[in-house]
Write a protein that holds these residues in place. Structure first.
Motif, PDB file in Angstrom:
ATOM      1  N   ALA A  29      -1.339  54.656 -16.404  1.00  0.00           N
ATOM      2  CA  ALA A  29      -0.730  53.435 -15.880  1.00  0.00           C
ATOM      3  C   ALA A  29      -0.745  53.438 -14.356  1.00  0.00           C
ATOM      4  O   ALA A  29      -1.035  52.424 -13.727  1.00  0.00           O
ATOM      5  N   LYS A  30      -0.465  54.561 -13.749  1.00  0.00           N
ATOM      6  CA  LYS A  30      -0.495  54.685 -12.284  1.00  0.00           C
ATOM      7  C   LYS A  30      -1.910  54.432 -11.771  1.00  0.00           C
ATOM      8  O   LYS A  30      -2.098  53.738 -10.785  1.00  0.00           O
ATOM      9  N   GLY A  31      -2.905  54.986 -12.460  1.00  0.00           N
ATOM     10  CA  GLY A  31      -4.294  54.785 -12.053  1.00  0.00           C
ATOM     11  C   GLY A  31      -4.716  53.342 -12.191  1.00  0.00           C
ATOM     12  O   GLY A  31      -5.395  52.793 -11.327  1.00  0.00           O
ATOM     13  N   SER A  47      -4.955  47.295  -7.326  1.00  0.00           N
ATOM     14  CA  SER A  47      -4.512  46.940  -5.980  1.00  0.00           C
ATOM     15  C   SER A  47      -5.551  47.309  -4.921  1.00  0.00           C
ATOM     16  O   SER A  47      -5.230  47.419  -3.762  1.00  0.00           O
ATOM     17  N   GLY A  48      -6.780  47.507  -5.333  1.00  0.00           N
ATOM     18  CA  GLY A  48      -7.840  47.810  -4.376  1.00  0.00           C
ATOM     19  C   GLY A  48      -8.410  49.188  -4.544  1.00  0.00           C
ATOM     20  O   GLY A  48      -9.439  49.500  -3.977  1.00  0.00           O
ATOM     21  N   GLY A  49      -7.740  50.039  -5.271  1.00  0.00           N
ATOM     22  CA  GLY A  49      -8.282  51.349  -5.610  1.00  0.00           C
ATOM     23  C   GLY A  49      -8.387  52.335  -4.472  1.00  0.00           C
ATOM     24  O   GLY A  49      -8.874  53.425  -4.658  1.00  0.00           O
ATOM     25  N   GLY A  50      -7.919  52.005  -3.293  1.00  0.00           N
ATOM     26  CA  GLY A  50      -8.071  52.901  -2.166  1.00  0.00           C
ATOM     27  C   GLY A  50      -7.076  54.044  -2.139  1.00  0.00           C
ATOM     28  O   GLY A  50      -6.851  54.621  -1.102  1.00  0.00           O
ATOM     29  N   GLY A  51      -6.487  54.345  -3.219  1.00  0.00           N
ATOM     30  CA  GLY A  51      -5.567  55.464  -3.269  1.00  0.00           C
ATOM     31  C   GLY A  51      -4.146  55.024  -3.515  1.00  0.00           C
ATOM     32  O   GLY A  51      -3.448  55.575  -4.332  1.00  0.00           O
ATOM     33  N   GLY A  52      -3.698  53.997  -2.822  1.00  0.00           N
ATOM     34  CA  GLY A  52      -2.335  53.525  -3.006  1.00  0.00           C
ATOM     35  C   GLY A  52      -1.329  54.457  -2.357  1.00  0.00           C
ATOM     36  O   GLY A  52      -1.689  55.393  -1.647  1.00  0.00           O
ATOM     37  N   PRO A  53      -0.058  54.191  -2.601  1.00  0.00           N
ATOM     38  CA  PRO A  53       0.972  55.021  -1.990  1.00  0.00           C
ATOM     39  C   PRO A  53       0.983  56.422  -2.587  1.00  0.00           C
ATOM     40  O   PRO A  53       0.517  56.630  -3.708  1.00  0.00           O
ATOM     41  N   PRO A  54       1.509  57.383  -1.836  1.00  0.00           N
ATOM     42  CA  PRO A  54       1.610  58.743  -2.372  1.00  0.00           C
ATOM     43  C   PRO A  54       2.462  58.750  -3.641  1.00  0.00           C
ATOM     44  O   PRO A  54       3.336  57.907  -3.823  1.00  0.00           O
ATOM     45  N   TRP A  55       2.201  59.696  -4.471  1.00  0.00           N
ATOM     46  CA  TRP A  55       2.972  59.816  -5.701  1.00  0.00           C
ATOM     47  C   TRP A  55       3.170  61.286  -6.030  1.00  0.00           C
ATOM     48  O   TRP A  55       2.495  62.152  -5.482  1.00  0.00           O
ATOM     49  N   PHE A  56       4.114  61.556  -6.904  1.00  0.00           N
ATOM     50  CA  PHE A  56       4.482  62.917  -7.249  1.00  0.00           C
ATOM     51  C   PHE A  56       4.703  62.992  -8.752  1.00  0.00           C
ATOM     52  O   PHE A  56       5.324  62.114  -9.338  1.00  0.00           O
ATOM     53  N   GLU A  64      -9.296  61.164 -14.844  1.00  0.00           N
ATOM     54  CA  GLU A  64      -9.633  59.949 -15.582  1.00  0.00           C
ATOM     55  C   GLU A  64      -8.976  58.725 -14.968  1.00  0.00           C
ATOM     56  O   GLU A  64      -9.551  57.635 -14.986  1.00  0.00           O
ATOM     57  N   ALA A  65      -7.771  58.883 -14.435  1.00  0.00           N
ATOM     58  CA  ALA A  65      -7.044  57.774 -13.822  1.00  0.00           C
ATOM     59  C   ALA A  65      -7.469  57.542 -12.375  1.00  0.00           C
ATOM     60  O   ALA A  65      -6.898  56.690 -11.696  1.00  0.00           O
ATOM     61  N   LYS A  66      -8.457  58.322 -11.909  1.00  0.00           N
ATOM     62  CA  LYS A  66      -8.952  58.218 -10.527  1.00  0.00           C
ATOM     63  C   LYS A  66      -7.857  58.516  -9.507  1.00  0.00           C
ATOM     64  O   LYS A  66      -7.781  57.910  -8.446  1.00  0.00           O
ATOM     65  N   LEU A  67      -6.997  59.478  -9.848  1.00  0.00           N
ATOM     66  CA  LEU A  67      -5.904  59.862  -8.960  1.00  0.00           C
ATOM     67  C   LEU A  67      -6.017  61.303  -8.479  1.00  0.00           C
ATOM     68  O   LEU A  67      -5.139  61.790  -7.782  1.00  0.00           O
ATOM     69  N   TYR A  68      -7.096  61.967  -8.824  1.00  0.00           N
ATOM     70  CA  TYR A  68      -7.194  63.402  -8.525  1.00  0.00           C
ATOM     71  C   TYR A  68      -7.710  63.681  -7.126  1.00  0.00           C
ATOM     72  O   TYR A  68      -7.319  64.655  -6.502  1.00  0.00           O
TER      73      TYR A  68
END
Length: 125
Positions: A3-5, A11-20, A112-116
């Protein structure tokens, strides 16, 4: 993570805000318990089973002597013979294999979520 990914990509896929993300693993710690799946992952021939060499109780620091007695871990305890040491070490190694697998699942989900990309993964035990 999925869901985060999805939200990050929409929203543009540029990374977005930091997350934990915090994941709590209680392995590999006592009580040493696992199951056949993870025990099967351990090469039993590679498990060293030599019991530790305990110093004579009279030569130990008083605290160490107390803990050895109170936790029943001296040379005179059957659980710390060759068979007992083998079982504990095999189970510990199986628990490490399980922890590795679980951490791998989280890393794979982040990929897979493109968050790595740019992620910092910290494992504390």
């Amino acid at each position: 993570l999925r869901a985060k990914g999805d939200a990050s990509r929409s929203s543009g896929g540029g990374g977005g805000p930091p997350w934990f993300l915090y994941c709590s693993l209680n392995i590999p710690h006592p009580a040493f318990r696992t199951n056949a799946t993870w025990l099967h992952a351990v090469d039993e021939a590679a498990v060293r089973a030599s019991p530790p060499a305990w110093p004579a109780e009279g030569s130990m620091h008083p605290y160490d002597a107390y803990m050895t007695t109170s936790k029943a871990v001296g040379d005179d305890q059957p659980v710390f013979g060759e068979v007992g040491v083998f079982r504990v070490r095999r189970t510990y190694l199986a628990m490490v294999a399980e922890a590795d697998y679980l951490i791998g699942q989280v890393v794979e989900a982040a990929r897979e979520a493109k968050l790595y990309r740019g992620a910092l993964v910290v494992y504390l035990s």
